[in-house]
Design a protein around this motif. Structure first.
Motif, PDB file in Angstrom:
ATOM      1  N   ARG A 122     -83.169 -50.471  63.607  1.00 48.18           N
ATOM      2  CA  ARG A 122     -81.764 -50.972  64.094  1.00 48.18           C
ATOM      3  C   ARG A 122     -81.378 -52.480  63.714  1.00 48.18           C
ATOM      4  NH1 ARG A 122     -83.404 -47.305  68.115  1.00 48.18           N
ATOM      5  NH2 ARG A 122     -81.854 -45.794  68.799  1.00 48.18           N
ATOM      6  N   ILE A 123     -80.250 -52.833  63.729  1.00 45.49           N
ATOM      7  CA  ILE A 123     -79.805 -54.085  63.457  1.00 45.49           C
ATOM      8  C   ILE A 123     -80.389 -55.082  64.548  1.00 45.49           C
ATOM      9  CG2 ILE A 123     -78.063 -55.763  62.971  1.00 45.49           C
ATOM     10  CD1 ILE A 123     -78.412 -53.706  60.703  1.00 45.49           C
ATOM     11  N   ALA A 124     -81.196 -56.086  64.384  1.00 46.76           N
ATOM     12  CA  ALA A 124     -81.596 -57.197  65.367  1.00 46.76           C
ATOM     13  C   ALA A 124     -80.664 -58.257  65.354  1.00 46.76           C
ATOM     14  CB  ALA A 124     -82.933 -57.533  65.061  1.00 46.76           C
ATOM     15  N   GLU A 125     -80.134 -58.824  64.213  1.00 42.55           N
ATOM     16  CA  GLU A 125     -79.424 -60.019  63.942  1.00 42.55           C
ATOM     17  C   GLU A 125     -78.658 -59.779  62.945  1.00 42.55           C
ATOM     18  OE1 GLU A 125     -80.222 -64.930  63.952  1.00 42.55           O
ATOM     19  OE2 GLU A 125     -81.865 -63.297  63.736  1.00 42.55           O
ATOM     20  N   LEU A 126     -77.270 -60.507  62.909  1.00 48.33           N
ATOM     21  CA  LEU A 126     -76.246 -60.433  61.855  1.00 48.33           C
ATOM     22  C   LEU A 126     -76.135 -61.978  61.720  1.00 48.33           C
ATOM     23  CD1 LEU A 126     -74.016 -57.450  62.383  1.00 48.33           C
ATOM     24  CD2 LEU A 126     -75.508 -58.007  60.354  1.00 48.33           C
ATOM     25  N   PRO A 127     -76.784 -62.944  61.020  1.00 52.39           N
ATOM     26  CA  PRO A 127     -76.544 -64.339  60.881  1.00 52.39           C
ATOM     27  C   PRO A 127     -75.318 -64.569  60.271  1.00 52.39           C
ATOM     28  CG  PRO A 127     -78.266 -63.577  59.361  1.00 52.39           C
ATOM     29  CD  PRO A 127     -77.818 -62.443  59.953  1.00 52.39           C
ATOM     30  N   VAL A 128     -74.410 -63.810  59.693  1.00 52.93           N
ATOM     31  CA  VAL A 128     -73.422 -63.989  59.076  1.00 52.93           C
ATOM     32  C   VAL A 128     -71.988 -63.411  59.385  1.00 52.93           C
ATOM     33  CG1 VAL A 128     -74.521 -64.195  56.675  1.00 52.93           C
ATOM     34  CG2 VAL A 128     -73.573 -61.980  57.441  1.00 52.93           C
ATOM     35  N   SER A 129     -70.993 -64.129  59.142  1.00 52.17           N
ATOM     36  CA  SER A 129     -69.612 -63.589  59.557  1.00 52.17           C
ATOM     37  C   SER A 129     -68.718 -63.033  58.676  1.00 52.17           C
ATOM     38  CB  SER A 129     -69.101 -64.685  60.606  1.00 52.17           C
ATOM     39  OG  SER A 129     -69.873 -65.038  61.796  1.00 52.17           O
TER      40      SER A 129
ATOM     41  N   VAL B 181     -80.303 -64.339  53.751  1.00 49.08           N
ATOM     42  CA  VAL B 181     -80.355 -63.084  54.585  1.00 49.08           C
ATOM     43  C   VAL B 181     -79.089 -62.753  55.238  1.00 49.08           C
ATOM     44  CG1 VAL B 181     -81.684 -62.513  56.784  1.00 49.08           C
ATOM     45  CG2 VAL B 181     -82.888 -63.780  55.251  1.00 49.08           C
ATOM     46  N   LEU B 182     -78.792 -61.457  55.093  1.00 51.95           N
ATOM     47  CA  LEU B 182     -77.303 -60.945  55.704  1.00 51.95           C
ATOM     48  C   LEU B 182     -77.614 -60.321  57.095  1.00 51.95           C
ATOM     49  CD1 LEU B 182     -75.645 -59.260  52.642  1.00 51.95           C
ATOM     50  CD2 LEU B 182     -75.302 -61.841  53.378  1.00 51.95           C
ATOM     51  N   ALA B 183     -78.613 -59.629  57.101  1.00 52.39           N
ATOM     52  CA  ALA B 183     -79.155 -59.028  58.566  1.00 52.39           C
ATOM     53  C   ALA B 183     -80.527 -59.106  58.630  1.00 52.39           C
ATOM     54  CB  ALA B 183     -78.598 -57.716  58.672  1.00 52.39           C
ATOM     55  N   SER B 184     -81.202 -58.951  59.899  1.00 49.36           N
ATOM     56  CA  SER B 184     -82.566 -58.651  60.239  1.00 49.36           C
ATOM     57  C   SER B 184     -82.463 -57.358  61.044  1.00 49.36           C
ATOM     58  CB  SER B 184     -82.938 -59.824  61.113  1.00 49.36           C
ATOM     59  OG  SER B 184     -82.955 -61.161  60.239  1.00 49.36           O
ATOM     60  N   LEU B 185     -83.622 -56.750  60.747  1.00 50.44           N
ATOM     61  CA  LEU B 185     -83.893 -55.327  61.529  1.00 50.44           C
ATOM     62  C   LEU B 185     -84.721 -55.563  62.426  1.00 50.44           C
ATOM     63  CD1 LEU B 185     -83.845 -52.919  58.436  1.00 50.44           C
ATOM     64  CD2 LEU B 185     -82.190 -53.885  59.747  1.00 50.44           C
ATOM     65  N   ASP B 186     -84.910 -54.579  63.550  1.00 52.23           N
ATOM     66  CA  ASP B 186     -85.992 -54.852  64.475  1.00 52.23           C
ATOM     67  C   ASP B 186     -87.294 -54.274  64.337  1.00 52.23           C
ATOM     68  OD1 ASP B 186     -85.551 -51.963  64.531  1.00 52.23           O
ATOM     69  OD2 ASP B 186     -84.958 -51.602  66.466  1.00 52.23           O
ATOM     70  N   ASN B 187     -87.519 -53.841  63.228  1.00 55.89           N
ATOM     71  CA  ASN B 187     -88.984 -53.596  62.849  1.00 55.89           C
ATOM     72  C   ASN B 187     -89.572 -54.588  62.167  1.00 55.89           C
ATOM     73  OD1 ASN B 187     -87.388 -53.838  60.263  1.00 55.89           O
ATOM     74  ND2 ASN B 187     -88.330 -51.977  59.358  1.00 55.89           N
ATOM     75  N   ARG B 188     -89.124 -55.936  62.295  1.00 54.09           N
ATOM     76  CA  ARG B 188     -89.605 -57.034  61.718  1.00 54.09           C
ATOM     77  C   ARG B 188     -91.048 -57.703  62.416  1.00 54.09           C
ATOM     78  NH1 ARG B 188     -88.560 -60.546  57.645  1.00 54.09           N
ATOM     79  NH2 ARG B 188     -89.574 -62.408  57.818  1.00 54.09           N
TER      80      ARG B 188
END
Length: 409
Positions: free
Chosen positions: A125-132, A142-149
């Motif tokens: 799943r998406i954990a973080e979206l640091p862009v707008s 990095v456009l998105a980070s996932l929860d498996n990191r």
């Protein structure tokens, strides 16, 4: 003589009202019939007015000329024209001058890319979206980070620890071999010394035996000791050869330790590659056009982000197949749309090779929706790209002026 059938004027008569009602009813019938025709008359007048304004027959145009009136003179709105039409007098003049006019849309250079999950991300799943939306990012951002990191980071740390263990094991084996080599060299030197002493003793015993000073048994013992010393030297030499660089057998322990270290290095590389599956990076410099997911959601097959290089905008135009032969690479193009405050300018840079079905449809309900067209690409100049940067997929009308016509002017 009295006549009973004659009316008696002295008797009172009762008025039943029948004659008066029927008389009033007969008088009211013509008025009601007139009322019924009023809606029909209004409908006919309204229909005639609308049809007259739309078709404007000769008689109506003559009336306007005589009175000096014009349709819609009391309103700022146009009469009887399609909604959101883009056809103007300038358009008609351009067509009469030989320009090719086509529908199209604004898109970034190389189109709009839909960024998907990395291969092998699974059900992360998406954990973080640091862009707008609207952010300009560079390649690798990095456009998105996932929860498996977190779990993948732990795998990397475990692989690094395994490498440290393998390196220590290799050093231990190498030190052990070096120590054994030094020890065997010392044993070889000692064996050589003993062999020299045994050989000297054998020579002395032989001399004494020749003078009958020692017995045969003493001579045999001296010969045996000398031979044993030589064999011990040969054994030490063979043992020492195990530690030479050319001896595969002597380096078996070192080779095994090196293979374990190499395997650990591969495991670390695999863990680092898997760690990259926990982030989504920008494949090229561009603008974030839309976010298709939010933190906590599992991305679908539609992707995560719509992305494109809006600093270099283009227009994808559809040219009717019977007009494509009039265009050439390098032709100047003017682009217009109701949403634009000024015209956009560009140059025809690419002409498609396939004739296909029309995809960009006009708002005109009478437009041909099954035309055969060729797709061409118009590259906007720098100023026009800045104006169109925030209008991806905007429907536009393009005016192609062939270079031959411009040269003749």
């Amino acid at each position: 003589m009295t006549h009973h059938n004659a009316p008696n004027k002295d008797l009172p008569l009762e008025d039943t009202g029948i004659s008066s009602i029927s008389g009033n009813a007969r008088k009211g019938l013509p008025f009601k019939r007139i009322i019924l025709f009023v809606p029909v008359f209004i409908a006919i007048m309204f229909t005639g007015g609308v049809m007259g304004m739309y078709f404007q027959p000769a008689g109506l145009r003559l009336f306007y000329e005589m009175t000096g009136l014009e349709p819609g003179g009391g309103s700022n709105q146009k009469i009887a024209v399609p909604i959101n039409t883009t056809v103007t007098e300038d358009d008609i003049k351009a067509l009469e001058a030989g320009a090719v006019v086509a529908l199209g849309k604004l898109i970034p250079r190389d189109g709009v890319s839909t960024i998907a999950l990395p291969y092998g991300a699974g059900d992360a799943r998406i954990a973080e979206l640091p862009v707008s939306v609207g952010d300009w990012v560079e390649t690798g951002t990095v456009l998105a980070s996932l929860d498996n990191r977190p779990s993948l980071e732990a795998s990397v740390e475990a692989a690094k620890a395994e490498i440290a263990v393998s390196e220590a094991s290799l050093r231990q084996v190498q030190l052990s071999i070096t120590a054994s080599q030094v020890e065997n060299e010392a044993d070889l030197n000692r064996s050589k010394t003993n062999a020299d002493l045994a050989q000297a003793e054998l020579e002395r015993t032989k001399s004494l035996f020749a003078r009958k000073v020692v017995t045969q048994a003493q001579l045999d013992r001296a010969e045996a000791e000398a031979e044993s010393a030589l064999l011990d030297v040969a054994r030490k030499v063979a043992t020492l050869q195990r530690y030479s660089g050319s001896a595969d057998i002597s380096q078996a322990d070192v080779e095994l330790a090196k293979r374990k270290l190499h395997s650990a290095a591969i495991a670390l590389r695999t863990a680092e590659v898997n760690l990259e599956k926990s982030v989504v990076r920008a494949p090229f410099d561009g603008t974030v056009l839309d976010l298709l997911v939010q933190p906590g959601e599992r991305p679908s097959s539609a992707g995560l982000i719509e992305f494109g290089n809006t600093r270099e905008m283009t227009a994808e135009m559809e040219i009717y197949q019977n007009q494509i032969g009039r265009l050439n690479i390098g032709d100047a193009v003017i682009l217009r749309a109701e949403a634009l405050t000024q015209e956009l300018r560009g140059t025809l840079t690419e002409i498609g090779l396939i004739v296909g079905r029309q995809n960009i449809i006009s708002v005109d309900p009478a437009a041909n929706t099954d035309a055969r067209v060729v797709t061409v690409v118009v590259t906007l100049d720098e100023t026009s790209s800045e104006l169109a940067a925030n209008l991806t997929n905007l429907e536009i009308l393009g005016y192609f002026q062939p270079a031959i016509d411009e040269a003749s002017k």
